[in-house]
Design an enzyme around this catalytic site. Structure first.
Site, PDB file in Angstrom:
ATOM      1  N   ARG A 131      52.740 -23.556  36.124  1.00 41.85           N
ATOM      2  CA  ARG A 131      54.137 -23.706  35.681  1.00 41.85           C
ATOM      3  C   ARG A 131      54.233 -25.039  34.939  1.00 41.85           C
ATOM      4  NH1 ARG A 131      59.079 -25.666  37.777  1.00 41.85           N
ATOM      5  NH2 ARG A 131      60.855 -24.371  37.173  1.00 41.85           N
ATOM      6  N   LYS A 159      55.687 -34.039  38.098  1.00 41.54           N
ATOM      7  CA  LYS A 159      56.386 -34.295  39.360  1.00 41.54           C
ATOM      8  C   LYS A 159      56.173 -35.724  39.868  1.00 41.54           C
ATOM      9  CE  LYS A 159      57.461 -29.759  41.135  1.00 41.54           C
ATOM     10  NZ  LYS A 159      57.388 -28.835  42.285  1.00 41.54           N
TER      11      LYS A 159
END
Length: 280
Positions: free
Chosen positions: A255, A221
């Protein structure tokens, strides 16, 4: 602590589960549609399973701003994909959607988890999951999915995120979903600056203290790129470091795009946690 995914129960007291990310989108922030072709998608799934994924997460709409994806389009993207995965692999499948209608059809196709980054904004989402016996992920978002939020403001970030997730977890339990089927996600980069996402990672243990399994969704991210000065394709080490820290703080579902690396981290940390427990 037990996490239930479909008919399976997982003891995550000293073990983290690896959730492999499967995008059915042509514009995802990480792979930019590299697996949009259905055969490529299935090949990617086979690779993630071989690398040790405990479950697979299928999404048909990226979280950030982009061209409109209608309900029908999202259905066409994810439902056949879930059906194909359910036929091929004996492991839990999650659908990454905030639409109750898409979740309902996905459960019928074989999904057992509804991963909703909207914080259950659709009032039918939780009833659909309860009816199907599905697990859910309650995720914090300040505005809404797909809505740009470049300058978010909070009075007290951790307090507001914790309160939001506690409330959503309570909604899920009140809807008839057992607490062992409810997971929490801080929503890193969703209505947060890089500094805010970093704080949420550093303080992940405070979310663990709410009493529900915490899903860590930080793979590649933006805030990791800001911390390390790296582009999206060069954040592997930062992601693995974040996963290691997250497990140490109590997060138990990771995840991940890089399943093989995350699997190794999870197994290493599991050995450490089990050793610590044996010595206690």
């Amino acid at each position: 602590m037990i996490v239930e995914l479909g008919s399976r129960g997982y003891d995550v007291s000293s073990r983290a589960l690896v959730m492999g990310i499967l995008n059915r989108t042509p514009d995802s922030f990480y792979d930019a549609g590299s697996y949009w072709d259905f055969d490529a998608f299935l090949g990617r799934a086979e690779k993630l399973v071989a690398e040790g994924a405990d479950l697979l997460d299928v999404g048909g709409v990226k979280a950030g701003p982009g061209p409109e994806v209608t309900e029908a389009e999202e259905m066409d993207r994810v439902v056949p994909a879930i059906e194909a995965l359910h036929r091929r692999f004996d492991l839990p499948i999650s659908v990454d959607t905030w639409r109750a209608s898409v979740a309902r059809e996905s459960y019928a196709a074989g999904a057992v988890v509804g991963n909703d980054i909207s914080g259950f904004a659709d009032p039918d989402f939780l009833p659909a999951a309860a009816e199907a016996g599905a697990s859910v992920v309650a995720c914090h978002v300040r505005l809404a999915p797909r809505v740009a939020d470049p300058e978010p403001v909070y009075g007290n970030l951790m307090e507001e995120v914790s309160r939001f997730l506690s409330e959503r977890a309570r909604w899920a339990v009140d809807a008839g979903i057992p607490a062992r089927r409810v997971m929490l996600d801080a929503g890193h980069d969703l209505g947060k600056t890089p500094q805010m996402s970093t704080e949420l990672l550093h303080r992940a243990g405070e979310l663990v203290d709410l009493g529900y399994p915490v899903l860590l969704s930080v793979s590649n991210k933006r805030f990791l790129g800001e911390l390390t000065g790296t582009d999206v394709g060069d954040r592997r080490e930062a992601t693995l470091a974040a996963h290691t820290l997250g497990i140490g703080l109590g997060c138990r579902i990771l995840r991940a795009h890089d399943v093989v690396g995350t699997r190794r981290v999870a197994d290493f940390m599991s050995a450490i946690l089990q050793s610590r427990g044996a010595m206690a």
